[in-house]
Design a protein around this motif. Structure first.
Motif, PDB file in Angstrom:
ATOM      1  N   TYR A   1      87.066  20.829 104.459  1.00  0.00           N
ATOM      2  CA  TYR A   1      87.787  21.172 105.683  1.00  0.00           C
ATOM      3  C   TYR A   1      86.820  21.173 106.866  1.00  0.00           C
TER       4      TYR A   1
ATOM      5  N   ASN B   1      87.696  22.452  94.213  1.00  0.00           N
ATOM      6  CA  ASN B   1      87.033  21.709  95.272  1.00  0.00           C
ATOM      7  C   ASN B   1      87.751  21.914  96.604  1.00  0.00           C
ATOM      8  N   SER B   2      87.026  21.751  97.693  1.00  0.00           N
ATOM      9  CA  SER B   2      87.649  21.865  99.013  1.00  0.00           C
ATOM     10  C   SER B   2      86.843  21.092 100.040  1.00  0.00           C
TER      11      SER B   2
ATOM     12  N   HIS C   1      92.651  22.440 102.254  1.00  0.00           N
ATOM     13  CA  HIS C   1      91.933  23.060 101.141  1.00  0.00           C
ATOM     14  C   HIS C   1      92.612  24.339 100.659  1.00  0.00           C
TER      15      HIS C   1
ATOM     16  N   LYS D   1      93.697  25.697  96.613  1.00  0.00           N
ATOM     17  CA  LYS D   1      93.410  26.985  95.962  1.00  0.00           C
ATOM     18  C   LYS D   1      94.581  27.450  95.095  1.00  0.00           C
TER      19      LYS D   1
END
Length: 790
Positions: free
Chosen positions: A286, A283-284, A273, A277
């Motif tokens: 982890y 969106n992410s 993730h 960035k």
């Protein structure tokens, strides 16, 4: 205590115990020499007497023999054998330390006596893997994975790529009991199935029971996955770790007090993730987790342990959607040796599964989960070299939080809402007998008594004729019944209780020193239910206890098999036939609403399920080239007939394929050591496509084409297959001290097969027709991982 056990044995299994005056006891603990780590399942053989035993889950062994002087052979795969003459003129405690034999792979050969012991054991439908084997198997994104490894065993599958959980012998994912250092794990997956929650560096041993399950296990009806963490190195400080494409891990262990106490702490985290960035993608997704363990040997008869696990998954979409879920467990254990024949373990365990969801654009938080507090006391009694007892008690108290909605922010238009908490208690007592009746016949038999209390809660619906689901004969559909009243019952009172006897038996008959026939039967009861109508469980799914309207699932499973070791265990073959029948398997009425449903009993009916099949496992166990071929031929069905003559039931009361049914399942796993620097691995998988419901026709309504469906799961997805390969490079294989490292290169799905995870149907507006759309999760995925230790 001794008289009590004699009386119990007399009534329970019709045998009496007599102790020969010249019997002495050899007992002790077996550890790994470099770390003092206890070893599970080590063979201890006395060839002159053609008898032997294995170490338990804590490395302890005990064997009764006539007084004399004997050669004692100690053997364990991956370690150098020990042969030592021991004077047993009196009872003796003898500990052994085994030296790693990884550098002498071709020298590790099991002797005929050890081969014979394994063939004679009545244990069947069981597979064991150690951490070294798991790390040789190529996995997606280069991460060694416990769950992905057991999917290569016969009888084990899942719902497809990026799916959570696993299925055993046609059973659902919620029917598997998953234990980490005896603590219950309710969700075994990270990132919706991409990774498992088990850090391979922290794992000592895993054992999967598919059938013939001993009486000490209960609460689930398909399988038991029993995982033990390492205790920690009590001799010297040691670190291991790995840096991968999307995740990394590190683990530290060392002595608290040398040769007496140790610690272990390990952590993992994904970081893909962070790269998102750097782009415009907000969106992410982890995960991170933490494994801990403290071990301390108070004296020769007492050891204490504290182990824990904490893991979380975080999924964000543009800061407007946030999803957090994960497991937390802690276990305090006390091992006590009452005598050289009686070993005990007392555990106090807390487990918590949490699911949280925040929707900023709507303005609310959602929280749900399940907590349990477990106390268990287990004993292993080595009465003689031919008779052993396992017995104990355990009690689990549950609190279920089905869901809670809280407003988020001052402008939220959402009102606070809380689904009713549920409470339950599951208690059990068990006894298992391991007995060698004759030279050729060995048995393991036992009984588990389970008792389940569903306690009162704030709101309980009352229905006419106690029927929460009604059949509308005019429309030909099932509908929710309207409650005629609501009552509250104190949590100190039971609203429903269940008591079940669960007999178990396994038999082994040796044809000669290399082959045997085995059979088993076990009855098991499951009081908890995962409320889901998907083939792969999701974190949002809710666990619900049995009660007035949801009956416990009851399993009867039969299995028979043929087992053979070939050429001093260089090769082995295991074949089994199984049949299992399940009563009270819940099913959902058409159009069932499961999310945030405070009256789940209004959309479910009790049915039945069955599964049967054949499993074959062929192994090559030693040498430069090792591996196994696993094949499963099976079917899995479910049925919910009508409750009366006028009701059709689900699917017109007909049997239909469960979502876990896969007729053919083949996996080939291999590893090859070319040189001390280079080794290679690969696995190939082929599976029949998963059952699915496709439209059988269509009709038009107000100008819109609407598909119509026929019977449930009457179609299948395309067959699944893929090939994974890996190569491991060790720059300096002779280096045994200081910084040691290796590179692991892997390719998942090397020929880029686009396997169908699902097929959905939609209307093509431009062409004015319905069309099928295939969703594939993975294509080819290359990865590289750097592993180190020092």
């Amino acid at each position: 205590m001794t008289n009590f056990l004699k009386i119990c044995l007399f009534f329970f299994c019709g045998i009496s115990i007599s102790y020969a005056q010249d019997q002495v006891i050899l007992s002790g603990t077996i550890t790994e020499a470099s770390s003092n780590e206890t070893l599970i399942g080590v063979n201890i053989i006395i060839p002159e007497l053609q008898t032997g035993t294995t170490t338990n889950e804590y490395g302890f062994y005990s064997i009764s023999v006539p007084a004399g002087t004997y050669n004692v052979e100690v053997s364990y795969i991956g370690f150098q054998n020990i042969v030592e003459e021991v004077d047993l003129s009196e009872s003796t405690k003898r500990n052994f330390s085994l030296i790693d034999a990884a550098e002498e792979l071709d020298e590790v050969v099991l002797e005929q006596d050890i081969e014979k012991i394994n063939i004679k054991k009545p244990e069947m439908s069981v597979n064991s893997l150690n951490a070294a084997t798991i790390k040789k198997i190529p996995a997606v994104l280069g991460e060694a994975d416990v769950i992905k490894s057991i999917l290569l065993l016969p009888g084990v599958s899942n719902a497809g790529e990026a799916s959570s959980g696993f299925n055993v012998r046609g059973g659902a994912a919620d029917q598997n009991l998953i234990l980490l250092d005896e603590a219950i794990i309710f969700n075994s997956s990270h990132l919706f199935g991409f990774f498992s929650v088990f850090n391979p560096d922290a794992i000592k041993n895993i054992k999967l029971y598919k059938g013939g399950i001993p009486s000490r296990y209960g609460g689930r009806i398909s399988s038991v996955l029993d995982i033990y963490q390492k205790d920690g190195n009590s001799k010297k400080f040691h670190m291991t770790g790995g840096i991968g494409a999307v995740s990394s891990r590190i683990l530290a262990e060392g002595p608290i007090v040398k040769d007496k106490g140790s610690f272990l702490i390990g952590g993992r985290s994904s970081y893909a993730h962070l790269f998102l960035k750097l782009t415009d993608n907000d969106n992410s997704a982890y995960f991170y987790d933490l494994n801990t363990k403290l071990s301390y040997k108070l004296n020769d008869n007492n050891s204490i342990y504290m182990s824990g696990y904490f893991g979380r998954d975080i999924f964000d979409i543009s800061d407007s959607f946030n999803n957090v879920y994960g497991n937390s467990v802690i276990n305090l254990r006390w091992n006590h040796l009452f005598s050289d024949k009686l070993f005990s373990n007392l555990s106090v365990i807390y487990s918590d599964y949490y699911y949280g969801l925040t929707l900023d654009f709507v303005g609310f938080n959602w929280n749900s989960g399940i907590k349990n507090f477990n106390v268990k006391y287990d004993f292993k009694h080595y009465l003689s070299d031919k008779l052993k007892l396992n017995y104990g008690i355990n009690n689990v108290y549950y609190k279920f939080n089905p869901g809670e909605i809280e407003p988020e922010g001052e402008d939220s238009g959402i009102n606070y809402f809380k689904l009713t908490d549920k409470y339950a208690n599951e208690a059990a007592a068990y006894i298992d007998v391991e007995q060698e009746i004759t030279e050729n016949l060995s048995v393991e038999y036992g009984l588990r008594l389970s008792h389940f209390n569903r306690y009162g809660q704030d709101e309980i619906n009352v229905y006419e004729d106690d029927n929460p689901v009604v059949y509308n004969q005019q429309l030909g559909i099932y509908e929710k019944a309207t409650p005629i009243d609501t009552i509250s019952v104190s949590r100190s009172k039971s609203v429903k209780t269940y008591t079940n006897l669960e007999p178990r038996i396994a038999v082994s008959y040796t044809l000669d020193d290399t082959q045997s026939i085995k059979a088993s039967y076990n009855r098991m009861t499951q009081y908890l239910h995962l409320i889901t109508n998907t083939s792969s469980p999701t974190p949002l799914d809710i666990w619900s206890p049995s009660g007035s309207f949801i009956k416990p699932q009851i399993l009867d499973q039969y299995a028979v098999g043929y087992f053979k070791n070939i050429n001093n265990n260089a090769y082995s073959i295991e074949t089994e036939l199984f049949y299992k029948k399940i009563d009270n398997r819940i099913d959902y009425i058409d159009g069932a609403d499961l999310i945030a449903n405070n009256a789940i009993e209004q959309v479910i009916l009790n049915g039945e399920a069955k599964a049967y099949g054949m499993e074959v496992l062929f192994r090559k166990n030693i040498g430069r080239f090792q591996g196994w071929l696993a094949y499963t031929l099976s079917e899995s069905h479910q049925r919910t007939p009508g409750r009366t003559s006028i009701e059709p039931g689900i699917n017109n009361g007909k049997w239909y394929h469960t979502p876990y049914d896969k007729t053919h399942d083949i996996s080939l796993t291999a590893s090859y050591t070319l040189t001390p620097k280079w080794s290679f691995g690969g696995n190939f998988i082929f599976q029949t496509g998963r059952p699915a419901s496709f439209p059988s026709g269509q009709y038009e309504y107000e100008g819109v084409t609407v598909p119509s469906y026929g019977e449930r799961n009457n179609n299948r997805l395309p067959s699944y297959n893929r090939l994974d390969v890996s190569a491991t490079y060790i720059p300096n294989p002779k280096k045994t001290k200081g910084w040691q490292s290796e590179w692991v290169f892997s390719i998942y799905n090397i020929y880029n097969r686009k396997n169908a995870a699902s097929i959905s149907f939609r209307e093509n507006v431009e062409e004015q027709r319905n069309e099928a759309v295939k969703l594939s999760i993975f294509g080819i995925i290359p990865s590289v991982t750097y592993n180190f230790k020092f």
